[in-house]
Write a protein that holds these residues in place. Structure first.
Motif, PDB file in Angstrom:
ATOM      1  N   TRP A 273     -26.564  27.165  -6.376  1.00  0.00           N
ATOM      2  CA  TRP A 273     -26.626  26.326  -5.175  1.00  0.00           C
ATOM      3  C   TRP A 273     -25.283  26.325  -4.465  1.00  0.00           C
ATOM      4  O   TRP A 273     -24.259  26.023  -5.068  1.00  0.00           O
ATOM      5  CB  TRP A 273     -27.039  24.927  -5.582  1.00  0.00           C
ATOM      6  CG  TRP A 273     -27.052  23.896  -4.488  1.00  0.00           C
ATOM      7  CD1 TRP A 273     -26.220  22.823  -4.389  1.00  0.00           C
ATOM      8  CD2 TRP A 273     -27.923  23.828  -3.366  1.00  0.00           C
ATOM      9  NE1 TRP A 273     -26.526  22.080  -3.278  1.00  0.00           N
ATOM     10  CE2 TRP A 273     -27.573  22.670  -2.620  1.00  0.00           C
ATOM     11  CE3 TRP A 273     -28.966  24.627  -2.897  1.00  0.00           C
ATOM     12  CZ2 TRP A 273     -28.225  22.313  -1.451  1.00  0.00           C
ATOM     13  CZ3 TRP A 273     -29.619  24.253  -1.744  1.00  0.00           C
ATOM     14  CH2 TRP A 273     -29.247  23.115  -1.034  1.00  0.00           C
ATOM     15  N   ARG A 274     -25.289  26.630  -3.174  1.00  0.00           N
ATOM     16  CA  ARG A 274     -24.045  26.714  -2.408  1.00  0.00           C
ATOM     17  C   ARG A 274     -24.163  25.873  -1.143  1.00  0.00           C
ATOM     18  O   ARG A 274     -24.356  26.392  -0.035  1.00  0.00           O
ATOM     19  CB  ARG A 274     -23.716  28.177  -2.089  1.00  0.00           C
ATOM     20  CG  ARG A 274     -23.564  29.026  -3.342  1.00  0.00           C
ATOM     21  CD  ARG A 274     -23.358  30.503  -3.054  1.00  0.00           C
ATOM     22  NE  ARG A 274     -22.040  30.779  -2.543  1.00  0.00           N
ATOM     23  CZ  ARG A 274     -21.531  32.010  -2.424  1.00  0.00           C
ATOM     24  NH1 ARG A 274     -22.253  33.066  -2.810  1.00  0.00           N
ATOM     25  NH2 ARG A 274     -20.332  32.204  -1.914  1.00  0.00           N
ATOM     26  N   PRO A 275     -24.061  24.553  -1.279  1.00  0.00           N
ATOM     27  CA  PRO A 275     -24.275  23.661  -0.125  1.00  0.00           C
ATOM     28  C   PRO A 275     -23.251  23.846   0.984  1.00  0.00           C
ATOM     29  O   PRO A 275     -23.561  23.635   2.156  1.00  0.00           O
ATOM     30  CB  PRO A 275     -24.187  22.258  -0.736  1.00  0.00           C
ATOM     31  CG  PRO A 275     -23.398  22.433  -1.999  1.00  0.00           C
ATOM     32  CD  PRO A 275     -23.758  23.792  -2.505  1.00  0.00           C
ATOM     33  N   TRP A 276     -22.033  24.256   0.639  1.00  0.00           N
ATOM     34  CA  TRP A 276     -21.017  24.423   1.676  1.00  0.00           C
ATOM     35  C   TRP A 276     -21.332  25.601   2.587  1.00  0.00           C
ATOM     36  O   TRP A 276     -20.961  25.608   3.764  1.00  0.00           O
ATOM     37  CB  TRP A 276     -19.635  24.589   1.047  1.00  0.00           C
ATOM     38  CG  TRP A 276     -19.087  23.300   0.540  1.00  0.00           C
ATOM     39  CD1 TRP A 276     -19.062  22.865  -0.747  1.00  0.00           C
ATOM     40  CD2 TRP A 276     -18.505  22.253   1.329  1.00  0.00           C
ATOM     41  NE1 TRP A 276     -18.503  21.607  -0.829  1.00  0.00           N
ATOM     42  CE2 TRP A 276     -18.149  21.212   0.441  1.00  0.00           C
ATOM     43  CE3 TRP A 276     -18.246  22.094   2.682  1.00  0.00           C
ATOM     44  CZ2 TRP A 276     -17.543  20.031   0.870  1.00  0.00           C
ATOM     45  CZ3 TRP A 276     -17.641  20.916   3.117  1.00  0.00           C
ATOM     46  CH2 TRP A 276     -17.303  19.910   2.221  1.00  0.00           C
ATOM     47  N   ARG A 277     -22.020  26.602   2.054  1.00  0.00           N
ATOM     48  CA  ARG A 277     -22.419  27.718   2.902  1.00  0.00           C
ATOM     49  C   ARG A 277     -23.543  27.289   3.858  1.00  0.00           C
ATOM     50  O   ARG A 277     -23.594  27.721   5.008  1.00  0.00           O
ATOM     51  CB  ARG A 277     -22.853  28.901   2.039  1.00  0.00           C
ATOM     52  CG  ARG A 277     -23.219  30.125   2.847  1.00  0.00           C
ATOM     53  CD  ARG A 277     -23.251  31.376   1.994  1.00  0.00           C
ATOM     54  NE  ARG A 277     -21.911  31.882   1.704  1.00  0.00           N
ATOM     55  CZ  ARG A 277     -21.666  33.008   1.064  1.00  0.00           C
ATOM     56  NH1 ARG A 277     -22.670  33.756   0.622  1.00  0.00           N
ATOM     57  NH2 ARG A 277     -20.421  33.404   0.846  1.00  0.00           N
ATOM     58  N   ILE A 278     -24.425  26.431   3.389  1.00  0.00           N
ATOM     59  CA  ILE A 278     -25.468  25.892   4.269  1.00  0.00           C
ATOM     60  C   ILE A 278     -24.828  25.033   5.357  1.00  0.00           C
ATOM     61  O   ILE A 278     -25.228  25.078   6.526  1.00  0.00           O
ATOM     62  CB  ILE A 278     -26.491  25.078   3.447  1.00  0.00           C
ATOM     63  CG1 ILE A 278     -27.218  26.000   2.462  1.00  0.00           C
ATOM     64  CG2 ILE A 278     -27.494  24.382   4.363  1.00  0.00           C
ATOM     65  CD1 ILE A 278     -28.151  25.277   1.529  1.00  0.00           C
ATOM     66  N   ALA A 279     -23.823  24.244   4.972  1.00  0.00           N
ATOM     67  CA  ALA A 279     -23.110  23.431   5.963  1.00  0.00           C
ATOM     68  C   ALA A 279     -22.443  24.327   7.004  1.00  0.00           C
ATOM     69  O   ALA A 279     -22.415  24.002   8.196  1.00  0.00           O
ATOM     70  CB  ALA A 279     -22.065  22.553   5.270  1.00  0.00           C
ATOM     71  N   ALA A 280     -21.920  25.477   6.559  1.00  0.00           N
ATOM     72  CA  ALA A 280     -21.336  26.421   7.512  1.00  0.00           C
ATOM     73  C   ALA A 280     -22.392  26.946   8.476  1.00  0.00           C
ATOM     74  O   ALA A 280     -22.140  27.093   9.677  1.00  0.00           O
ATOM     75  CB  ALA A 280     -20.685  27.581   6.756  1.00  0.00           C
ATOM     76  N   GLY A 281     -23.597  27.238   7.958  1.00  0.00           N
ATOM     77  CA  GLY A 281     -24.683  27.661   8.826  1.00  0.00           C
ATOM     78  C   GLY A 281     -25.034  26.608   9.855  1.00  0.00           C
ATOM     79  O   GLY A 281     -25.304  26.923  11.030  1.00  0.00           O
ATOM     80  N   LEU A 282     -25.019  25.346   9.448  1.00  0.00           N
ATOM     81  CA  LEU A 282     -25.286  24.243  10.373  1.00  0.00           C
ATOM     82  C   LEU A 282     -24.218  24.186  11.463  1.00  0.00           C
ATOM     83  O   LEU A 282     -24.531  24.058  12.659  1.00  0.00           O
ATOM     84  CB  LEU A 282     -25.333  22.922   9.603  1.00  0.00           C
ATOM     85  CG  LEU A 282     -25.470  21.646  10.439  1.00  0.00           C
ATOM     86  CD1 LEU A 282     -26.795  21.631  11.184  1.00  0.00           C
ATOM     87  CD2 LEU A 282     -25.334  20.409   9.556  1.00  0.00           C
ATOM     88  N   MET A 283     -22.950  24.293  11.069  1.00  0.00           N
ATOM     89  CA  MET A 283     -21.865  24.249  12.052  1.00  0.00           C
ATOM     90  C   MET A 283     -21.929  25.437  13.019  1.00  0.00           C
ATOM     91  O   MET A 283     -21.696  25.288  14.219  1.00  0.00           O
ATOM     92  CB  MET A 283     -20.515  24.253  11.329  1.00  0.00           C
ATOM     93  CG  MET A 283     -20.213  23.007  10.513  1.00  0.00           C
ATOM     94  SD  MET A 283     -20.094  21.513  11.520  1.00  0.00           S
ATOM     95  CE  MET A 283     -21.642  20.711  11.079  1.00  0.00           C
ATOM     96  N   LEU A 284     -22.278  26.610  12.496  1.00  0.00           N
ATOM     97  CA  LEU A 284     -22.379  27.781  13.361  1.00  0.00           C
ATOM     98  C   LEU A 284     -23.575  27.662  14.301  1.00  0.00           C
ATOM     99  O   LEU A 284     -23.528  28.131  15.442  1.00  0.00           O
ATOM    100  CB  LEU A 284     -22.484  29.046  12.514  1.00  0.00           C
ATOM    101  CG  LEU A 284     -21.199  29.428  11.758  1.00  0.00           C
ATOM    102  CD1 LEU A 284     -21.478  30.516  10.736  1.00  0.00           C
ATOM    103  CD2 LEU A 284     -20.115  29.872  12.724  1.00  0.00           C
TER     104      LEU A 284
END
Length: 608
Positions: A273-284
């Protein structure tokens, strides 16, 4: 006196004598660099002041440890506080609609009140400034060429905080995000360089950059875009650290507790699980929902994240790291960023879909197609006679949305109308052609002009990067590229990626009308580049790092002298940059100054 064994060189076993040339060079002050262990390469420790510092200052060692720990947040927060005070100082001044605020302030007000942008009368600005409470939002839809996220952000300041349809209202949230971006860069710099000092220095440089300062006090979309880009970069950086920590935890240790590379674990470990990468997708996605050039940044950052995964697996011992990334990471890296960004972008258009009144909302009614029969592409030109297909099975709202997007794209790539303040991207790095947002010439005794000025004053808001910072940034960019290409320094590569993502795509649009203030998107990364160069000028830290023992090196006296000279040179450079920002303060804030004082600040003819 106890002798100290020489540090182990890369590629040599402990106790093995270094090459003879190393012995010969020691007499000239050469210092052998110790080998970095695998654990430190995967999870680099943070630097900390040497223990002698607390002794000199008379601070107990326990308090020294606490100061180091507290400074990780106290330092960035202090820099952010100073940046915020500057950005919110007289934020409502000039009390005018400056430059492109005439579009975004009104579109934001309509969007936050009725869910879609209205068709405003062309001469409404003076009425808004005179009595905004009497202004009604036009119900007729307006044709806009930028997605809604940035305008929603501006509208929050107008609507939710009670400032209303005023200059303070439409600039408020932009100033908030501009200030928070300083905090993000402080923390990103700290994590990137493993140094609280260098992190705070990067934030300080961003705080005193004139372009960032002016853009943080103006209701344009580019500061909002910049914030989401920096936030996405920070999320990916945290994900990188956590992923490498998982990899380090999975590797075996030898008898002395040192990590050993393991090809099987390095190639086969699933990061989970990599929630920070999902958060990056949200920011992008929010970045793309602010301005379309966020799409290029999405591509750059996704490639960077995949390369980071390959680097981690290579460091841990993977024989074919890219094959391992394709098998274990590439699919999930795509799913956690690109689809998340697309969904975020579509959700940002909810008002257009729900209200049923946005521009072009009913274009597809009675039509079966999707797009026009031609499209203009950068570097390729216009492609005519595109095939038309029966797409009536697609909901009319989605077909209308697609057609609207193609119209907007054609507008952007075909915008070649001349403008006084347009500039070529090649001139950006040297502050070639800044943009004047506001200019007036008050007479003595009026509009803030001193009564003894003798002649008229000049009151200007000029979107100009702090010159010494940007000119130093040109050298810093060369240094970063050198570090990345020849030293394989991933930090330099990350900084170069941030600058390239915000700068390089504009080179494809040489004929388009573009402006210097677009560069605010990569200003934070330019400040990181200058910080990295300043760190090199100061020199490598001597002493211990958190979690690592101090290293005793021969020639430490020379190293300390070199570091002292470097610190003086770096300090002079930083002070000159801060002075430069203070010197240009009047033309960043619209302060009325005598015309001769204004002319003395026009260092280049292209600034006028």
């Amino acid at each position: 006196m106890t002798s100290t064994a020489p540090p182990t060189l890369p590629g040599h076993d402990a106790g093995e004598e270094p090459p003879s040339w190393q012995h010969r060079m020691r007499r000239f002050g050469h210092v052998v660099r110790p080998t970095t262990g695998l654990r430190e390469r995967l999870v680099p420790p943070f630097t900390r002041p040497p223990g002698q510092l607390w002794t000199v200052l008379g601070i107990p060692p326990l308090w020294g440890v606490r100061i180091v720990r507290w400074s990780a947040w106290a330092g960035p927060l202090l820099v952010t506080l100073v940046a915020g005070l500057m950005r919110f100082w007289k934020l409502g001044s000039p009390d005018a609609v400056i430059f492109d605020e005439t579009y975004y302030a009104k579109d934001a007000w309509a969007l936050i009140n009725q869910g879609y942008e209205g068709d405003w009368p062309k001469d409404i600005d003076k009425s808004i400034l005179a009595n905004p409470d009497l202004i009604s939002v036009p119900s007729a839809p307006g044709y806009v060429v930028h997605p809604p996220v940035g305008k929603y952000v501006i509208g929050i300041g107008e609507k939710l905080f009670g400032f209303g349809f005023t200059p303070l209202g439409w600039r408020f949230m932009v100033a908030v995000l501009g200030t928070l971006s300083v905090l993000l860069i402080c923390r990103i710099g700290r994590r990137l360089f493993r140094s609280t000092f260098l992190g705070c220095l990067a934030g300080t440089l961003l705080a005193v950059d004139g372009l960032h300062f002016v853009m943080s006090r103006t209701a344009l979309l580019d500061t909002v875009l910049m914030f989401f880009v920096v936030a996405a970069f920070g999320c990916l950086l945290v994900d990188r650290d956590r992923t490498r920590a998982r990899l380090a935890a999975a590797l075996p240790e030898d008898e002395e507790g040192r990590l050993r590379p393991d090809a099987e674990i390095a190639a086969g470990l699933r990061f989970g699980w990599r929630p920070w990468r999902i958060a990056a997708g949200l920011m992008l996605g929010l970045a793309c929902g602010t301005k379309w050039n966020g799409l290029y940044i999405l591509v750059f950052f996704c490639v960077m994240a995949v390369l980071w995964d390959a680097g981690a697996r290579r460091t841990a011992g993977a024989v074919s790291p890219y094959r391992a990334v394709l098998r274990r990471d590439a699919f999930w890296a795509f799913v956690s960023t690109v689809p998340v960004a697309i969904v975020t972008y579509m959700v940002s258009w909810t008002g257009w879909f729900v209200t049923d009144k946005g521009y072009g909302r009913h274009w597809a009614d009675g039509r079966a197609g999707l797009s026009p029969d031609h499209i203009k592409l950068p570097l390729i030109g216009t492609i005519n006679h595109l095939p038309q297909f029966d797409m009536s099975w697609v909901p009319a709202s989605l077909r209308s949305f697609w057609h609207y997007e193609t119209e907007v794209y054609s507008f952007h790539v075909g915008l070649t109308e001349g403008h006084t303040y347009q500039s070529n991207p090649w001139s950006w790095l040297v502050d070639g052609r800044p943009v004047s947002y506001y200019y007036e010439s008050p007479s003595p005794g009026t509009g803030g002009c001193p009564s003894d000025a003798g002649a008229k004053c000049a009151s200007e808001v000029l979107a100009l990067g702090t010159p010494l910072l940007w000119w130093a940034g040109c050298f810093a960019l060369l240094y970063v590229l050198w570090r990345w290409i020849f030293r394989r320094d991933w930090r330099a590569g990350a900084i170069a990626c941030g600058i390239g993502a915000g700068f390089l795509p504009w080179l494809m649009y040489q004929e388009r009308t573009i402006f210097f203030f677009y560069a605010v998107v990569f200003v934070p990364f330019l400040c990181l580049a200058v910080t990295m160069m300043i760190g090199a000028i100061i020199g490598p830290p001597q002493g211990a790092t958190e979690g690592a023992a101090a290293t005793v090196e021969p020639g430490l006296g020379r190293a300390e002298r070199r570091r002292a000279v470097g610190a003086i040179g770096a300090g002079v450079l930083v002070l000159l940059i801060v002075w430069n920002f203070v010197y240009f303060w009047p033309i960043y804030t619209g302060t009325a100054i005598p015309i001769d004082a204004w002319r003395s600040r026009m260092w280049l003819d292209s600034w006028v």
